[in-house]
Scaffold this motif. Structure first.
Motif, short mmCIF file in Angstrom:
data_model
loop_
_atom_site.label_atom_id
_atom_site.label_comp_id
_atom_site.label_asym_id
_atom_site.label_seq_id
_atom_site.Cartn_x
_atom_site.Cartn_y
_atom_site.Cartn_z
N PRO A 1 22.80 -5.11 2.37
CA PRO A 1 22.01 -5.78 1.33
C PRO A 1 20.91 -6.66 1.92
N GLY A 2 19.73 -6.53 1.34
CA GLY A 2 18.58 -7.30 1.79
C GLY A 2 17.76 -6.61 2.86
N GLU A 3 18.28 -5.52 3.43
CA GLU A 3 17.55 -4.79 4.47
C GLU A 3 16.76 -3.64 3.85
N ILE A 4 15.64 -3.30 4.47
CA ILE A 4 14.75 -2.25 3.98
C ILE A 4 14.65 -1.15 5.01
N LEU A 5 14.98 0.07 4.62
CA LEU A 5 14.84 1.23 5.50
C LEU A 5 13.48 1.87 5.26
N TRP A 6 12.71 2.03 6.30
CA TRP A 6 11.38 2.63 6.23
C TRP A 6 11.45 4.09 6.68
N VAL A 7 10.92 5.00 5.85
CA VAL A 7 10.88 6.43 6.16
C VAL A 7 9.42 6.85 6.33
N PRO A 8 9.00 7.19 7.55
CA PRO A 8 7.62 7.64 7.75
C PRO A 8 7.34 8.94 6.99
N GLU A 9 6.08 9.20 6.79
CA GLU A 9 5.67 10.38 6.03
C GLU A 9 6.20 11.66 6.65
N MET A 10 6.83 12.49 5.80
CA MET A 10 7.34 13.81 6.14
C MET A 10 8.50 13.81 7.13
N TRP A 11 9.14 12.67 7.33
CA TRP A 11 10.37 12.65 8.12
C TRP A 11 11.53 13.14 7.26
N GLN B 1 7.41 4.55 -2.94
CA GLN B 1 7.12 5.87 -2.40
C GLN B 1 5.64 6.20 -2.59
N GLY B 2 5.01 6.67 -1.55
CA GLY B 2 3.64 7.15 -1.65
C GLY B 2 2.60 6.08 -1.38
N THR C 1 20.34 14.76 -0.35
CA THR C 1 20.45 15.71 0.74
C THR C 1 19.15 15.68 1.55
N PHE C 2 19.15 16.31 2.72
CA PHE C 2 17.98 16.24 3.57
C PHE C 2 16.74 16.77 2.86
N GLN C 3 15.69 15.98 2.91
CA GLN C 3 14.42 16.30 2.28
C GLN C 3 13.32 15.58 3.04
N ARG C 4 12.09 15.93 2.76
CA ARG C 4 10.97 15.21 3.35
C ARG C 4 9.79 15.25 2.38
N HIS C 5 9.04 14.17 2.38
CA HIS C 5 7.93 14.05 1.45
C HIS C 5 7.03 12.89 1.90
N GLN C 6 6.28 12.36 0.98
CA GLN C 6 5.39 11.25 1.31
C GLN C 6 6.18 10.04 1.80
N VAL C 7 5.47 9.10 2.38
CA VAL C 7 6.10 7.92 2.94
C VAL C 7 6.96 7.21 1.89
N SER D 1 0.82 -1.21 0.00
CA SER D 1 0.00 0.00 0.00
C SER D 1 0.85 1.26 0.00
N SER D 2 2.15 1.14 0.24
CA SER D 2 3.05 2.31 0.23
C SER D 2 4.03 2.24 -0.94
N SER D 3 3.57 1.66 -2.05
CA SER D 3 4.44 1.50 -3.22
C SER D 3 3.75 2.01 -4.48
N TRP D 4 3.13 3.18 -4.37
CA TRP D 4 2.47 3.76 -5.53
C TRP D 4 3.48 4.01 -6.65
N THR D 5 4.64 4.51 -6.30
CA THR D 5 5.73 4.71 -7.26
C THR D 5 6.90 3.84 -6.85
N THR D 6 7.54 3.19 -7.79
CA THR D 6 8.76 2.45 -7.49
C THR D 6 9.98 3.25 -7.92
N ILE D 7 11.09 3.00 -7.25
CA ILE D 7 12.31 3.79 -7.42
C ILE D 7 13.50 2.85 -7.56
N LEU D 8 14.37 3.14 -8.51
CA LEU D 8 15.64 2.43 -8.65
C LEU D 8 16.76 3.43 -8.38
N SER D 9 17.57 3.15 -7.40
CA SER D 9 18.66 4.05 -7.01
C SER D 9 19.98 3.33 -7.21
#
Length: 391
Positions: A220-230, A247-248, A162-168, A145-153
């Motif tokens: 590797p294999g670990e997932i970092l969770w960023v709450p909304e607007m952190w 994201q989102g 750099t420091f930023q904040r946005h949706q979950v 439910s928190s994977s509206w957009t996927t990201i490849l980094s």
């Protein structure tokens, strides 16, 4: 309430154990401290995740055990499998991939990634890449439910976001290591990390504590969770560092997910662009013409799966495109809102349907400050103007 108190106690104990002793991969040896707890996500229920664990930053473990990406995305094999796919020089997000031509092979970009840092988002022009790599991972139920957009980094330069904040958001480290710094949304914007090498920022725990910042090195294999607007910032920990994330929150997800957190199977098929599976559901009785918003095809449109929409029109009929007539956003609106012009053009050229004017205006305003707005936006504005004049 009793359940929440008992579970919170369990999470705190697990987290403190991870900080004190490290995980199976010798957590935090390269850094002097780690004050983001690790929690075994394998046995988390969706209720526990949403109501307790994911309220603050956490590193989730054992959710990627079945991901073939953990072996297939080594630099040589990743380039061999996906290097021929093309990436635009600029994307609607404003990202510049430092290529000499308008489009460049992904393999060429990976080749220069050791001295750069790239983030590829799901957009109309990157859908070929993002859709191709989906077979190498399975979205855990609690993160769907928190994977509206996927990201490849990916990248190897001693830098990141750099420091930023946005949706979950969440990010799984696939190869290499990732340094993470996070601060509560109520904190003032922290100073950016100073990563002169892949070892990360040399400033100690005392400094970051004074800035209300938590830190850990993610493996590797670990997932970092960023709450909304952190607040959050990152640096790459190795010359070849790769991450995959989401994201989102998915719109109206509370109506679409089951008790385990998984999306309804038809919506998941639409989100992933799985034509065969979606057609199977139709053959079993799924009525795509009479579904509440959002339908699986809204998800397909938002991720630029024009082939899915074409196939469903062929199998079911054009009624699958008519949701706006019931007072909700249309398939064209969903595509436009995600700047996916392939679907927008298909909808107009094949069915004479344009996005609603207010949706187009929102996109114009969203990208007003970008040097490179979505390719095809001028075409949409032209067609919309012609349609309005003809009324």
């Amino acid at each position: 309430m009793l359940r929440e108190i008992e579970f919170r106690k369990k999470v705190v104990i697990v987290g403190l154990a991870a900080i004190a002793f490290g995980s199976q991969s010798n957590v935090c040896q390269a850094a002097d401290f780690c004050n983001i707890p690790r929690v075994n996500g394998k046995y988390l229920s969706y209720w526990e995740a949403e109501n307790v664990v994911l309220k603050s930053p956490v590193i989730l473990t054992n959710l990627t055990d079945d991901w073939s990406a953990l072996s297939k995305w080594a630099e040589e094999e990743f380039t061999q499998n996906y290097g021929n796919l093309t990436l635009p020089r600029y994307t609607p997000t404003g990202t510049n991939y430092f290529t000499d031509t308008e489009y460049q092979a992904l393999g060429n970009v990976v080749e220069i990634s050791a001295n750069n840092h790239f983030i590829i988002y799901d957009t109309g022009e990157t859908a070929g890449i993002m859709n191709a790599i989906r077979k190498d991972y399975n979205l855990p139920n609690i993160l769907q439910s928190s994977s509206w957009t996927t990201i490849l980094s990916f990248g190897g330069a001693a830098k990141g976001a750099t420091f930023q904040r946005h949706q979950v958001a969440w990010l799984a480290t696939i190869f290499g290591h990732k340094h993470w710094w996070l601060a509560p949304k109520t904190a003032p914007e922290p100073p950016d990390p100073q990563c002169f090498t892949n070892q990360g920022d040399p400033r100690d725990e005392g400094f970051w504590k004074s800035q209300q910042v938590q830190y850990c090195k993610v493996y590797p294999g670990e997932i970092l969770w960023v709450p909304e607007m952190w607040w959050h910032a990152t640096c790459n920990g190795d010359p070849y560092t790769v991450g995959l994330g989401g994201q989102g929150y998915i719109p109206y997800a509370h109506n679409l997910i089951g008790e385990n957190g998984a999306l309804s199977p038809p919506h998941y098929a639409g989100l992933r662009g799985d034509i065969d599976q979606l057609q199977k559901y139709v053959e079993e009785g799924l009525d795509l013409c009479n579904m509440d918003y959002p339908s699986p095809l809204h998800f397909s449109a938002s991720n630029d799966y024009v082939e899915v929409i074409e196939k469903m029109v062929e199998v079911v009929g054009p009624c699958v495109l008519e949701s706006r007539h019931r007072g909700v956003p249309s398939i064209a609106d969903a595509a436009m809102n995600s700047a996916n012009m392939r679907v927008v053009k298909y909808m107009f050229q094949k069915h004479g349907i344009l996005p609603a004017p207010h949706v187009v205006q929102e996109i114009v305003e969203r990208y007003a400050q970008h040097d490179h707005p979505p390719k095809g936006l001028d075409w949409v504005l032209e067609k919309l103007g012609q349609a309005q004049k003809g009324q």
